[in-house]
Scaffold this active site. Structure first.
Site, mmCIF file in Angstrom:
data_model
loop_
_atom_site.group_PDB
_atom_site.id
_atom_site.type_symbol
_atom_site.label_atom_id
_atom_site.label_comp_id
_atom_site.label_asym_id
_atom_site.label_seq_id
_atom_site.Cartn_x
_atom_site.Cartn_y
_atom_site.Cartn_z
ATOM 1 N N HIS A 293 0.849 -1.208 0.000
ATOM 2 C CA HIS A 293 0.000 0.000 0.000
ATOM 3 C C HIS A 293 0.870 1.238 0.000
ATOM 4 C CE1 HIS A 293 0.038 1.425 4.288
ATOM 5 N NE2 HIS A 293 0.180 0.154 4.603
ATOM 6 N N ASP A 305 5.646 2.704 7.106
ATOM 7 C CA ASP A 305 4.291 2.198 6.813
ATOM 8 C C ASP A 305 3.598 3.134 5.824
ATOM 9 O OD1 ASP A 305 1.831 0.990 6.844
ATOM 10 O OD2 ASP A 305 1.283 1.686 8.836
ATOM 11 N N GLU A 343 -5.397 1.733 2.025
ATOM 12 C CA GLU A 343 -5.279 0.570 2.927
ATOM 13 C C GLU A 343 -5.595 1.008 4.344
ATOM 14 O OE1 GLU A 343 -3.081 -2.190 5.763
ATOM 15 O OE2 GLU A 343 -2.906 -0.039 5.524
HETATM 16 N N1 DTR Z 1 -2.060 -3.105 8.492
HETATM 17 C C1 DTR Z 1 -0.760 -2.552 8.685
HETATM 18 C C2 DTR Z 1 0.034 -3.007 9.841
HETATM 19 C C3 DTR Z 1 -0.016 -4.458 10.155
HETATM 20 C C4 DTR Z 1 -0.391 -4.990 11.324
HETATM 21 N N2 DTR Z 1 -0.296 -6.330 11.282
HETATM 22 C C5 DTR Z 1 0.150 -6.716 10.091
HETATM 23 C C6 DTR Z 1 0.445 -7.968 9.575
HETATM 24 C C7 DTR Z 1 0.913 -8.054 8.278
HETATM 25 C C8 DTR Z 1 1.114 -6.911 7.512
HETATM 26 C C9 DTR Z 1 0.817 -5.653 8.032
HETATM 27 C C10 DTR Z 1 0.346 -5.551 9.322
HETATM 28 C C11 DTR Z 1 -0.899 -1.057 8.587
HETATM 29 O O1 DTR Z 1 -0.850 -0.601 7.466
HETATM 30 O O2 DTR Z 1 -1.077 -0.333 9.572
HETATM 31 ZN ZN ZN Z 2 -0.701 1.465 8.828
HETATM 32 ZN ZN ZN Z 3 0.684 -0.593 6.405
#
Ligand code: DTR
Ligand code: ZN
Ligand code: ZN
Length: 603
Positions: A293, A305, A343
């Protein structure tokens, strides 16, 4: 090949002599090619991409940080950078636009109860715990709002047979309570926050506070939740700590308790877009897909991130294309790349893609079987015919695997590999796959291949629970084999992990997770480099394999067939793949493990 490229020519000579030594077939060996592409990934180039993304970020509305959140200029700038870089390296890029509901809380939210100003989650510190948080997709107050509070059937005797753990879940719960013109205060439990808030609003409340349930230690802190992007609530909605709700209740037994609040929100439907590109070479009927993302949260520039994953797959796209021109090999399968939008707003972009593209193949498969079987209404398909549809869908769907890269450079990293066979994480609280659900065929093979890379480099790995907290979720729902890497987010590194990977015990893997400080200083360049090489290795291996899961790994010699239909394995189930897997994941969300919008709880 560009004959003016000296280094490219040198590489070709080396590759050719390797070919002469090992025989031409040696060059086609997926591991040989995978190593070549992996080695071409350089840290400096990865960091250059991260720098470009930091430059792409634009100031947040309150000026305290910068952001690349979906729908902002920061996102558009990031997308422009990815597009221009890919185009300069021989790719055509397409945008896939879609609408999404962009919600943000403005600066200056306040809440006081009985004259006491409460601590917003934004202002909490180690010493001062948060009292309250606004729920995502809350309505705004349109200026200051003063109102009495009204409790909705609270009962704090958890042992009592009368204890109701579903306060406010039914419209009838408001029957005996006058909430008109008041702020409804409701205990957490039994249904979504949204259900409680919407019921309160329908009963005439002008605001709602859901305080934590208090029935166990995990249900005492501030409720920091979401109403969900499909919420129709229009009143301000907050979450609060359990002990505050209890104290207000005690107070309300003898006095009227008043609340004063103020919250401004920006809430609009905006267009954003996924970015897609694919190699010109390779079999289009067998696609290896990679995704990361590209959007950040609103609070910061999102360099770990997920600038990290975005940079990793971008650099891989460049090196793969170059190597496939330089080396005397034929790329077997097409490789497709996706940079997802939104995302952070609940996997919106990747879910949009899977519904459109994979749902499209599913509909095609269904139409074909209906025609072949002489069925005119899909509702008339028998269980056996549905199985034919499932099998046909897997046959005509060319996307044979999806590899996800979300946070691959966490400063206090572990090398996390998705636990594709659930062999290590079945009982983990983060496992989003209930019961005896088996991830799609191939998922375990992918995990093994990632581990092969790290083992070869003398690096440890940690199996990561399949939490569905990232963009692989939609692919898993549609029965596609998946895998990926993850170096950790808000959770804390254990002593054992610190021994394996170095770094700080009892400190978050990413202490700047979803914060303003997720900038260039918040990345482990080593983690980013090693993971990018790992993804290049695994993706190239599959790009060079005719029979994707047939080549046994050293640690798992048995042969695997290509994506077998789940319905063939679980022959008694009469639902289709999409419905079946979706209902499995919905079940999880009903039990509170769903991490959709902003990774926040919904209930
Ligand atoms: N969703 C993600 C962070 C995240 C948390 N657990 C996982 C496991 C596998 C990949 C990503 C993640 C975020 O963008 O905040
Ligand atoms: Zn995130
Ligand atoms: Zn993320």
């Amino acid at each position: 090949m560009n004959t003016f490229n000296v280094s490219g020519r040198k590489l070709l000579v080396v590759a050719m002599s390797a070919a002469l030594l090992t025989g031409f077939a040696g060059c086609e060996d997926p591991r040989w090619v995978a190593n070549k592409v992996s080695k071409a990934i350089k840290e400096k180039n990865l960091v250059d991409h991260l720098e470009a993304m930091e430059v792409a970020a634009v100031p947040t509305p309150d000026g305290s940080s910068t952001t690349r959140a979906a729908g902002t200029e920061g996102y558009a700038n990031s997308a422009d950078y990815i597009k221009a870089t890919l185009e300069a390296n021989g790719y055509d890029v397409t945008f896939q636009p879609f609408d999404f509901r962009s919600w943000s809380e403005q600066d200056g939210t306040t809440l006081s109860v009985n004259g006491q100003a409460l601590v917003h989650v934004r202002d909490a510190t180690d010493d001062i715990p948060a009292d309250y948080a606004a729920m995502s997709y809350s309505g705004g107050s349109d200026g200051a709002l003063n109102a009495d509070i009204a409790f909705v059937t609270p009962d704090f005797d958890f042992e009592s047979p009368d204890y109701d753990d579903t306060d406010g879940c039914e419209a009838a719960d408001f029957d005996g309570v006058d909430v008109t013109g008041k702020v409804a205060v409701i205990q957490r439990g039994g249904c979504t926050f949204n259900a409680k808030v919407v019921n309160a609003e329908n009963a005439g409340a002008v605001g709602a506070i859901v305080f934590n349930q208090g029935n166990n230690d995990g249900r005492k802190a501030v409720v920091n939740g979401t109403l969900g992007s499909d919420s129709e609530a229009g009143i301000p909605a907050f979450g609060a700590r359990y002990d505050l709700g209890k104290a207000w209740y005690d107070l309300a037994q003898s006095n009227a308790v008043a609340a004063a609040l103020n919250i401004g929100v920006e809430d609009e439907v905006v267009v954003t877009q996924n970015l897609l590109a694919e190699t010109k070479k390779g079999n289009p009927d067998q696609i290896v897909m990679l995704g990361a993302h590209l959007d950040s949260v609103q609070e910061g520039p999102g360099i770990n991130d997920n600038g990290s994953g975005s940079a990793g797959i971008l650099e891989y796209a460049i090196r793969l294309e170059k190597k496939m021109r330089q080396l005397p090999v034929n790329q077997k399968n097409k490789v497709r790349f996706a940079w997802w939008a939104a995302e952070e707003a609940g996997l919106v972009g990747s879910n949009y893609y899977t519904e459109e593209v994979l749902g499209g193949y599913y509909n095609d498969a269904q139409a074909q079987i209906m025609e072949e079987e002489g069925v005119t209404d899909p509702a008339d398909l028998t269980a056996a015919q549905r199985e034919l549809v499932d099998a046909r869908y897997l046959e005509i769907n060319p996307i044979k695997m999806y590899l996800n890269f979300d946070m691959i450079g966490s400063p206090n990293y572990v090398f996390g590999v998705m636990d594709g066979d659930l062999s290590d994480t079945k009982d983990s609280p983060d496992n989003a796959y209930p019961g005896d659900f088996e991830p799609p065929e191939g998922t375990s093979h992918i995990e093994g291949l990632f581990n092969e890379f790290f083992t070869d480099k003398d690096e440890s790995t940690v199996p990561q629970a399949l939490s569905k907290r990232s963009d692989y979720s939609g692919f898993a729902d549609w029965g596609i084999a998946f895998g990926g890497l993850f170096t950790g987010a808000e959770q804390i590194k254990s002593a054992e992990e610190a021994e394996q990977f170095g770094g700080d015990v009892d400190v978050a893997y990413d202490k700047c997770y979803h914060q303003a400080c997720d900038d260039l200083n918040n990345v482990s360049n080593k983690a980013l480099r090693v993971n990018s090489k790992a993804l290049a290795y695994v993706a190239t291996f599959y790009a060079m394999s005719d029979d994707l899961y047939a080549d046994g790994r050293e640690d798992e010699p048995e042969q695997r067939t290509l994506l077998r239909s789940l319905s063939v394995q679980e022959s008694s189930n009469q639902h289709s793949i999409g419905q079946k897997i979706k209902s499995a994941s919905r079940e999880v969300s009903d039990h509170g493990h769903f991490h959709g919008d902003f990774d926040q709880d919904r209930e």
